[in-house]
Scaffold this motif. Structure first.
Motif, PDB file in Angstrom:
ATOM      1  N   HIS A  75      46.487  18.933  -0.025  1.00  0.00           N
ATOM      2  CA  HIS A  75      45.370  17.988  -0.166  1.00  0.00           C
ATOM      3  C   HIS A  75      44.572  18.041   1.129  1.00  0.00           C
ATOM      4  O   HIS A  75      45.107  17.757   2.204  1.00  0.00           O
ATOM      5  CB  HIS A  75      45.896  16.575  -0.423  1.00  0.00           C
ATOM      6  N   ASN A  76      43.292  18.412   1.030  1.00  0.00           N
ATOM      7  CA  ASN A  76      42.428  18.533   2.196  1.00  0.00           C
ATOM      8  C   ASN A  76      41.220  17.615   2.043  1.00  0.00           C
ATOM      9  O   ASN A  76      40.570  17.601   0.986  1.00  0.00           O
ATOM     10  CB  ASN A  76      41.919  19.969   2.369  1.00  0.00           C
ATOM     11  N   THR A  77      40.906  16.857   3.081  1.00  0.00           N
ATOM     12  CA  THR A  77      39.677  16.062   3.114  1.00  0.00           C
ATOM     13  C   THR A  77      38.801  16.606   4.230  1.00  0.00           C
ATOM     14  O   THR A  77      39.279  16.845   5.353  1.00  0.00           O
ATOM     15  CB  THR A  77      39.981  14.574   3.348  1.00  0.00           C
ATOM     16  N   ILE A  78      37.532  16.806   3.921  1.00  0.00           N
ATOM     17  CA  ILE A  78      36.602  17.451   4.855  1.00  0.00           C
ATOM     18  C   ILE A  78      35.428  16.518   5.101  1.00  0.00           C
ATOM     19  O   ILE A  78      34.751  16.098   4.154  1.00  0.00           O
ATOM     20  CB  ILE A  78      36.106  18.795   4.295  1.00  0.00           C
ATOM     21  N   ASP A  79      35.181  16.190   6.368  1.00  0.00           N
ATOM     22  CA  ASP A  79      34.047  15.365   6.770  1.00  0.00           C
ATOM     23  C   ASP A  79      32.986  16.248   7.413  1.00  0.00           C
ATOM     24  O   ASP A  79      33.299  17.213   8.124  1.00  0.00           O
ATOM     25  CB  ASP A  79      34.482  14.285   7.765  1.00  0.00           C
ATOM     26  N   ASN A  80      31.703  15.901   7.179  1.00  0.00           N
ATOM     27  CA  ASN A  80      30.589  16.702   7.704  1.00  0.00           C
ATOM     28  C   ASN A  80      30.736  18.165   7.282  1.00  0.00           C
ATOM     29  O   ASN A  80      30.564  19.088   8.084  1.00  0.00           O
ATOM     30  CB  ASN A  80      30.489  16.615   9.229  1.00  0.00           C
ATOM     31  N   MET A  81      31.064  18.365   6.023  1.00  0.00           N
ATOM     32  CA  MET A  81      31.332  19.712   5.526  1.00  0.00           C
ATOM     33  C   MET A  81      30.138  20.627   5.757  1.00  0.00           C
ATOM     34  O   MET A  81      29.014  20.334   5.354  1.00  0.00           O
ATOM     35  CB  MET A  81      31.649  19.661   4.032  1.00  0.00           C
ATOM     36  N   GLN A  82      30.381  21.732   6.447  1.00  0.00           N
ATOM     37  CA  GLN A  82      29.320  22.701   6.716  1.00  0.00           C
ATOM     38  C   GLN A  82      29.159  23.632   5.525  1.00  0.00           C
ATOM     39  O   GLN A  82      30.128  24.223   5.055  1.00  0.00           O
ATOM     40  CB  GLN A  82      29.641  23.507   7.975  1.00  0.00           C
ATOM     41  N   ARG A  83      27.930  23.747   5.046  1.00  0.00           N
ATOM     42  CA  ARG A  83      27.623  24.672   3.966  1.00  0.00           C
ATOM     43  C   ARG A  83      26.479  25.579   4.418  1.00  0.00           C
ATOM     44  O   ARG A  83      25.479  25.117   4.957  1.00  0.00           O
ATOM     45  CB  ARG A  83      27.191  23.914   2.698  1.00  0.00           C
ATOM     46  N   GLU A  84      26.656  26.878   4.222  1.00  0.00           N
ATOM     47  CA  GLU A  84      25.587  27.846   4.534  1.00  0.00           C
ATOM     48  C   GLU A  84      24.763  28.043   3.275  1.00  0.00           C
ATOM     49  O   GLU A  84      25.091  28.844   2.410  1.00  0.00           O
ATOM     50  CB  GLU A  84      26.171  29.166   5.016  1.00  0.00           C
ATOM     51  N   THR A  85      23.694  27.270   3.162  1.00  0.00           N
ATOM     52  CA  THR A  85      22.861  27.326   1.966  1.00  0.00           C
ATOM     53  C   THR A  85      21.961  28.555   2.000  1.00  0.00           C
ATOM     54  O   THR A  85      21.485  28.972   3.059  1.00  0.00           O
ATOM     55  CB  THR A  85      21.996  26.060   1.857  1.00  0.00           C
ATOM     56  N   ILE A  97      22.535  26.507   7.661  1.00  0.00           N
ATOM     57  CA  ILE A  97      23.777  25.748   7.689  1.00  0.00           C
ATOM     58  C   ILE A  97      23.446  24.269   7.801  1.00  0.00           C
ATOM     59  O   ILE A  97      22.689  23.850   8.681  1.00  0.00           O
ATOM     60  CB  ILE A  97      24.673  26.184   8.858  1.00  0.00           C
ATOM     61  N   VAL A  98      24.022  23.468   6.897  1.00  0.00           N
ATOM     62  CA  VAL A  98      23.793  22.028   6.888  1.00  0.00           C
ATOM     63  C   VAL A  98      25.137  21.316   6.784  1.00  0.00           C
ATOM     64  O   VAL A  98      26.134  21.894   6.352  1.00  0.00           O
ATOM     65  CB  VAL A  98      22.890  21.599   5.706  1.00  0.00           C
ATOM     66  N   ASN A  99      25.151  20.058   7.203  1.00  0.00           N
ATOM     67  CA  ASN A  99      26.308  19.193   6.951  1.00  0.00           C
ATOM     68  C   ASN A  99      26.082  18.518   5.606  1.00  0.00           C
ATOM     69  O   ASN A  99      25.289  17.595   5.488  1.00  0.00           O
ATOM     70  CB  ASN A  99      26.461  18.154   8.058  1.00  0.00           C
ATOM     71  N   ALA A 100      26.780  19.029   4.581  1.00  0.00           N
ATOM     72  CA  ALA A 100      26.495  18.610   3.211  1.00  0.00           C
ATOM     73  C   ALA A 100      27.067  17.244   2.868  1.00  0.00           C
ATOM     74  O   ALA A 100      26.592  16.594   1.945  1.00  0.00           O
ATOM     75  CB  ALA A 100      27.029  19.648   2.232  1.00  0.00           C
ATOM     76  N   GLY A 101      28.113  16.788   3.569  1.00  0.00           N
ATOM     77  CA  GLY A 101      28.721  15.502   3.245  1.00  0.00           C
ATOM     78  C   GLY A 101      30.225  15.566   3.348  1.00  0.00           C
ATOM     79  O   GLY A 101      30.778  16.270   4.208  1.00  0.00           O
ATOM     80  N   GLU A 102      30.907  14.833   2.486  1.00  0.00           N
ATOM     81  CA  GLU A 102      32.363  14.779   2.486  1.00  0.00           C
ATOM     82  C   GLU A 102      32.897  15.360   1.172  1.00  0.00           C
ATOM     83  O   GLU A 102      32.304  15.171   0.114  1.00  0.00           O
ATOM     84  CB  GLU A 102      32.854  13.336   2.644  1.00  0.00           C
ATOM     85  N   ALA A 103      34.044  16.047   1.273  1.00  0.00           N
ATOM     86  CA  ALA A 103      34.620  16.683   0.088  1.00  0.00           C
ATOM     87  C   ALA A 103      36.138  16.610   0.137  1.00  0.00           C
ATOM     88  O   ALA A 103      36.742  16.470   1.212  1.00  0.00           O
ATOM     89  CB  ALA A 103      34.174  18.135  -0.027  1.00  0.00           C
ATOM     90  N   THR A 137      24.954  14.386   1.579  1.00  0.00           N
ATOM     91  CA  THR A 137      23.854  13.939   2.447  1.00  0.00           C
ATOM     92  C   THR A 137      22.713  14.944   2.502  1.00  0.00           C
ATOM     93  O   THR A 137      21.763  14.748   3.259  1.00  0.00           O
ATOM     94  CB  THR A 137      24.380  13.697   3.872  1.00  0.00           C
ATOM     95  N   GLN A 138      22.802  16.021   1.717  1.00  0.00           N
ATOM     96  CA  GLN A 138      21.771  17.058   1.719  1.00  0.00           C
ATOM     97  C   GLN A 138      21.323  17.352   0.289  1.00  0.00           C
ATOM     98  O   GLN A 138      22.065  17.146  -0.674  1.00  0.00           O
ATOM     99  CB  GLN A 138      22.296  18.342   2.374  1.00  0.00           C
ATOM    100  N   ASP A 139      20.118  17.886   0.196  1.00  0.00           N
ATOM    101  CA  ASP A 139      19.555  18.278  -1.103  1.00  0.00           C
ATOM    102  C   ASP A 139      20.105  19.653  -1.470  1.00  0.00           C
ATOM    103  O   ASP A 139      19.480  20.678  -1.207  1.00  0.00           O
ATOM    104  CB  ASP A 139      18.021  18.292  -1.012  1.00  0.00           C
ATOM    105  N   LEU A 140      21.268  19.690  -2.106  1.00  0.00           N
ATOM    106  CA  LEU A 140      21.932  20.951  -2.407  1.00  0.00           C
ATOM    107  C   LEU A 140      21.323  21.672  -3.598  1.00  0.00           C
ATOM    108  O   LEU A 140      21.377  22.898  -3.674  1.00  0.00           O
ATOM    109  CB  LEU A 140      23.424  20.708  -2.662  1.00  0.00           C
TER     110      LEU A 140
END
Length: 276
Positions: A75-85, A97-103, A137-140
């Motif tokens: 079980h992994n919780t990720i804060d400020n998840m980085q996504r390379e859009t 690269i954006v901080n997409a939110g929590e996952a 937190t981002q417009d994915l």
């Protein structure tokens, strides 16, 4: 990282651990919009990503070590998840690269092997993974706003099910060992990018290898076949700008062009290895 381990007997290992890690932040210096702000405008900074990981597992030997079973839950919780859009732009594709939110990403893995005889071994594995955004937190999905549609986006390159099996048989022949290996691996389809418009197809791959090693010699000879069923798979599916320059027609509703490099198809070969 903090963990505990319990071995009630020599054949049993039960463990659990907690680990915390981070991925450093930075600045999107690779952004090149050629004076436009369609994708991202000027280079922007992104914050560090933090992850908490929990895992419990059981490793068990059977039949005097001839068989083993490994089971793990994570079980992994990720804060400020980085996504390379990947954002289509008149200049091409902008990687931002954006901080997409929590996952949350969680799942289970099982591995088992059984030596039926001293020269015949079978192993199997299966994995299940479930992942979803808890907060975005981002417009994915690139619709201009952050809303429920972004929260519903699938996390890219996260296949729900993977499984496979391998059989190995060693035969004493001609003063040496002929080792035969046959394997099958499956991977479920998954989305490739954060807009969920690119797709990595389901894959079922069959490989085989036959290696002869003479006793006491410093060489071995192999004949192998990779992807024997000639399965078509690709390593990415990046959506390109919908313009003639990139092979698009610019018509709304039509599928845009993509850059989807193919992986190797069926490969048959032989190799000779020397050890010094």
């Amino acid at each position: 990282r903090v963990g505990i381990q319990w071995e009630p007997n020599p054949d049993t290992n039960i463990y659990a651990f907690f680990a915390q890690g981070f991925r450093a932040g930075g600045v999107n210096f690779r952004t090149t919009t050629l004076g436009t702000a369609l994708a991202s405008g000027a280079p922007v900074a992104f914050n560090p990503e933090e992850q908490d990981s929990y895992e419990i597992g059981w490793k068990q030997d059977f039949m005097d070590g001839r068989a083993r079973l490994n089971v793990a839950l994570f079980h992994n919780t990720i804060d400020n998840m980085q996504r390379e859009t990947n954002v289509p732009d008149p200049a091409g594709v902008q990687q931002v690269i954006v901080n997409a939110g929590e996952a949350t990403i969680q799942g289970a893995e099982l591995e088992a092997r059984w030596a039926f005889t001293d020269n015949f071994l079978v192993s199997v594995q299966v994995g299940y993974t479930d992942g979803e955004y808890n907060e975005v937190t981002q417009d994915l999905d690139n619709n201009g706003i952050v809303d429920g549609g972004d929260l519903d986006q699938l996390i890219p390159r996260l296949a729900e099910w993977t499984y496979g099996a391998t059989a190995i048989y060693d035969l004493e022949i001609f003063g040496g060992i002929l080792s035969s290996r046959l394997s099958y691996n499956h991977r479920d389809p998954s989305v490739y990018n954060d807009t969920n418009t690119g797709l990595l197809a389901e894959a079922d791959i069959v490989d085989a290898n036959f290696t002869y090693s003479p006793d006491g010699a410093n060489w071995s000879f192999s004949i192998y076949g990779d992807n024997l069923t000639d399965e078509a798979t690709w390593g990415g599916d990046t959506v390109l700008p919908d313009s003639p320059l990139f092979g698009g027609d610019g018509i709304p509703g039509n599928a845009p062009p993509t850059f989807s490099p193919l992986n190797e198809v069926r490969v048959i070969g032989a190799s000779l290895r020397m050890r010094y």
